[in-house]
Scaffold this active site. Structure first.
Site, PDB file in Angstrom:
ATOM      1  CG  ASN A 228      -6.595  -0.700   1.869  1.00 53.08           C
ATOM      2  OD1 ASN A 228      -5.945  -0.320   0.960  1.00 53.08           O
ATOM      3  ND2 ASN A 228      -6.018  -1.321   3.036  1.00 53.08           N
TER       4      ASN A 228
ATOM      5  CB  CYS B 170      -0.924   0.206   0.803  1.00 54.68           C
ATOM      6  SG  CYS B 170      -2.075  -1.590   0.777  1.00 54.68           S
TER       7      CYS B 170
ATOM      8  CG  HIS C 267      -2.926   3.369   2.237  1.00 49.43           C
ATOM      9  ND1 HIS C 267      -3.844   2.557   1.322  1.00 49.43           N
ATOM     10  CD2 HIS C 267      -3.062   2.178   2.925  1.00 49.43           C
ATOM     11  CE1 HIS C 267      -3.984   2.050   1.526  1.00 49.43           C
ATOM     12  NE2 HIS C 267      -3.756   1.240   2.212  1.00 49.43           N
TER      13      HIS C 267
HETATM   14  N1  COA Z   1     -18.226  -7.541  10.511  1.00 48.07           N
HETATM   15  C1  COA Z   1     -18.447  -8.121  12.444  1.00 48.07           C
HETATM   16  N2  COA Z   1     -17.400  -8.187  12.915  1.00 48.07           N
HETATM   17  C2  COA Z   1     -16.901  -8.647  12.332  1.00 48.07           C
HETATM   18  C3  COA Z   1     -15.662  -8.311  11.033  1.00 48.07           C
HETATM   19  C4  COA Z   1     -16.630  -7.513  10.381  1.00 48.07           C
HETATM   20  N3  COA Z   1     -16.519  -7.333   8.916  1.00 48.07           N
HETATM   21  N4  COA Z   1     -14.568  -8.519  11.008  1.00 48.07           N
HETATM   22  C5  COA Z   1     -14.003  -8.466  12.919  1.00 48.07           C
HETATM   23  N5  COA Z   1     -14.961  -9.106  13.394  1.00 48.07           N
HETATM   24  C6  COA Z   1     -14.483  -9.044  14.901  1.00 48.07           C
HETATM   25  C7  COA Z   1     -14.260 -10.026  15.522  1.00 48.07           C
HETATM   26  O1  COA Z   1     -14.500 -11.316  14.859  1.00 48.07           O
HETATM   27  C8  COA Z   1     -13.878  -9.564  16.379  1.00 48.07           C
HETATM   28  O2  COA Z   1     -14.567 -10.631  17.302  1.00 48.07           O
HETATM   29  P1  COA Z   1     -14.852 -11.806  19.136  1.00 48.07           P
HETATM   30  O3  COA Z   1     -14.410 -10.222  19.311  1.00 48.07           O
HETATM   31  O4  COA Z   1     -15.668 -12.117  19.277  1.00 48.07           O
HETATM   32  O5  COA Z   1     -13.590 -12.114  18.404  1.00 48.07           O
HETATM   33  C9  COA Z   1     -14.581  -8.213  16.321  1.00 48.07           C
HETATM   34  O6  COA Z   1     -14.956  -7.978  15.136  1.00 48.07           O
HETATM   35  C10 COA Z   1     -13.422  -7.482  17.503  1.00 48.07           C
HETATM   36  O7  COA Z   1     -11.743  -7.530  16.354  1.00 48.07           O
HETATM   37  P2  COA Z   1     -11.089  -6.963  16.237  1.00 48.07           P
HETATM   38  O8  COA Z   1     -10.234  -7.110  15.303  1.00 48.07           O
HETATM   39  O9  COA Z   1     -10.735  -6.557  17.680  1.00 48.07           O
HETATM   40  O10 COA Z   1     -11.549  -5.638  15.612  1.00 48.07           O
HETATM   41  P3  COA Z   1     -11.094  -4.079  15.466  1.00 48.07           P
HETATM   42  O11 COA Z   1     -11.250  -2.838  16.259  1.00 48.07           O
HETATM   43  O12 COA Z   1      -8.862  -4.566  15.742  1.00 48.07           O
HETATM   44  O13 COA Z   1     -11.156  -3.489  14.063  1.00 48.07           O
HETATM   45  C11 COA Z   1      -9.746  -3.948  11.516  1.00 48.07           C
HETATM   46  C12 COA Z   1     -10.467  -4.356  12.799  1.00 48.07           C
HETATM   47  C13 COA Z   1      -9.548  -4.781  11.163  1.00 48.07           C
HETATM   48  C14 COA Z   1     -11.219  -2.985  11.297  1.00 48.07           C
HETATM   49  C15 COA Z   1      -8.855  -3.109  11.866  1.00 48.07           C
HETATM   50  O14 COA Z   1      -8.183  -3.235  13.362  1.00 48.07           O
HETATM   51  C16 COA Z   1      -7.943  -2.316  10.982  1.00 48.07           C
HETATM   52  O15 COA Z   1      -8.629  -1.565  10.254  1.00 48.07           O
HETATM   53  N6  COA Z   1      -6.923  -2.495  11.137  1.00 48.07           N
HETATM   54  C17 COA Z   1      -5.929  -1.985   9.987  1.00 48.07           C
HETATM   55  C18 COA Z   1      -6.063  -2.737   9.022  1.00 48.07           C
HETATM   56  C19 COA Z   1      -5.559  -2.625   7.700  1.00 48.07           C
HETATM   57  O16 COA Z   1      -5.579  -0.701   7.443  1.00 48.07           O
HETATM   58  N7  COA Z   1      -4.853  -2.872   6.497  1.00 48.07           N
HETATM   59  C20 COA Z   1      -4.583  -2.366   5.481  1.00 48.07           C
HETATM   60  C21 COA Z   1      -3.610  -1.537   5.513  1.00 48.07           C
HETATM   61  S1  COA Z   1      -2.901  -1.374   4.077  1.00 48.07           S
END
Ligand code: COA
Length: 323
Positions: free
Chosen positions: A280, A112, A250
């Protein structure tokens, strides 16, 4: 030494819009969960075009805007983590598609952060006089590497491409840059692993092309490193954030941008965001955003912008561009 003047930004996104509600029919998710955690409402998904084709459409629009004919293009650098093939490069296929017969063409892999890295690389070729112009493209069809059964990743990504033409010029161009990698954390975001498998060695296990990601790790990394990188380019250029028209981050997650804004005490309206409409798009996200800023008439000659990327590698980096 010459400067590299950026003369035209363009974008292309596939027609098909996939909303958060559409995704809730594929995996256990909801519009509320996705939007509240990422700022994403919908994304584009390719129903036929591969990466070279989406890139070629953005590239063609960019060279028309720049008033350059395809056979005048001397260099094509394509940033992508979803190439059509591992060989030939996507850039060589784009060269054929747009008829840029004389261009030296290659891909650059920095996930990215790819567009920021590619623009800075092209800038060096222009500054040294090796080439008089370059087409720099960031393009992805992330939908072909997404695990569509993994709700933690499939809701985040989208397809598209953005391109710009840079030319030798006087004044402006890239006035500061700050690029980094941290291979220690390479496994935080991966896709397309090919194991060694030959008559002399069987690595065991299957290869895979699906994207895997430690979302929390990437979130923490981005909110730590991007502010440092923005501060570094401002310091190198010896200017303040008030001299900057827009910061184009980004487009991964609006919460990441909000934290960067808070940490740096830079108001949110200085950050351009369009992840609500495209998700993204990896290496394409910054050039798509630049093309939208340009198409909306929000930027003009002499404006200074910061572009800042982060992603797999890990890689991250920023540049200040004077238009
Ligand atoms: N819909 C519903 N629930 C979801 C889900 C979705 N699409 N994706 C994950 N969950 C659930 C998980 O299973 C977890 O459930 P649990 O508590 O029962 O295990 C819960 O939501 C929380 O998951 P978590 O991973 O802690 O959520 P978060 O608040 O960290 O958000 C992201 C997850 C991926 C949105 C966040 O970590 C993020 O944006 N990270 C950066 C990713 C990124 O930008 N990547 C590209 C970089 S170039």
């Amino acid at each position: 030494m010459f400067n590299s003047k950026i003369v035209a930004f363009s974008k292309y996104v596939p027609e098909k819009i996939v909303t958060n509600n559409d995704l809730s029919e594929i995996v256990d998710t909801s519009d509320e969960w996705i939007f509240s955690r990422t700022g994403i409402k919908e994304r584009r998904v390719s129903t036929s075009e591969n990466t070279s084709e989406v890139c070629a459409k953005a590239a063609e629009a960019s060279i028309i805007k720049a008033g350059v004919s395809p056979d005048e293009i001397e260099l094509i650098i394509t940033a992508t983590m979803t190439p059509d093939y591992s060989s030939p490069s996507t850039a060589c296929i784009i060269q054929k598609l747009i008829g840029a017969k004389k261009a030296v063409s290659f891909d650059l892999s920095a996930a990215c952060s790819g567009f920021v890295f590619a623009l800075c690389a092209a800038d060096k070729f222009i500054k040294t006089g090796a080439f008089k112009n370059a087409l720099v493209i960031g393009g992805e069809v992330t939908s072909k590497v997404i695990d569509w059964s993994d709700r933690g990743t499939c809701v985040l990504f989208g397809d598209g491409a953005g391109a710009c033409v840079i030319k030798q010029g006087k004044g402006g161009g890239i006035i500061a840059e700050d690029l980094h990698s941290d291979g220690e954390r390479f496994d935080s975001l991966t896709s397309l692993y090919t194991p060694v498998n030959n008559p002399y060695h069987k690595e065991g296990g299957e290869g895979f092309n699906r994207l895997t990601m430690d979302g929390r790790e990437i979130f923490n990394f981005a909110t730590r490193k991007v502010p440092e990188s923005i501060a570094a380019v401002l310091q190198k250029a010896n200017i303040s954030s008030e001299d900057i028209k827009y910061i184009v981050p980004h487009q991964a997650n609006s919460r990441i941008v909000e934290i960067i804004s808070r940490k740096m005490k830079i108001p949110m309206d200085k950050f351009f965001m369009n992840m609500d409409r495209y998700g993204n798009t990896s290496a394409a996200s910054i050039p798509i955003a630049l093309a939208e800023l340009s198409d909306m008439g929000l930027i003009k000659e002499k404006d200074k912008l910061i572009i800042t990327g982060f992603g797999g590698g890990l890689t991250w980096g920023s540049a200040i561009i004077e238009l």
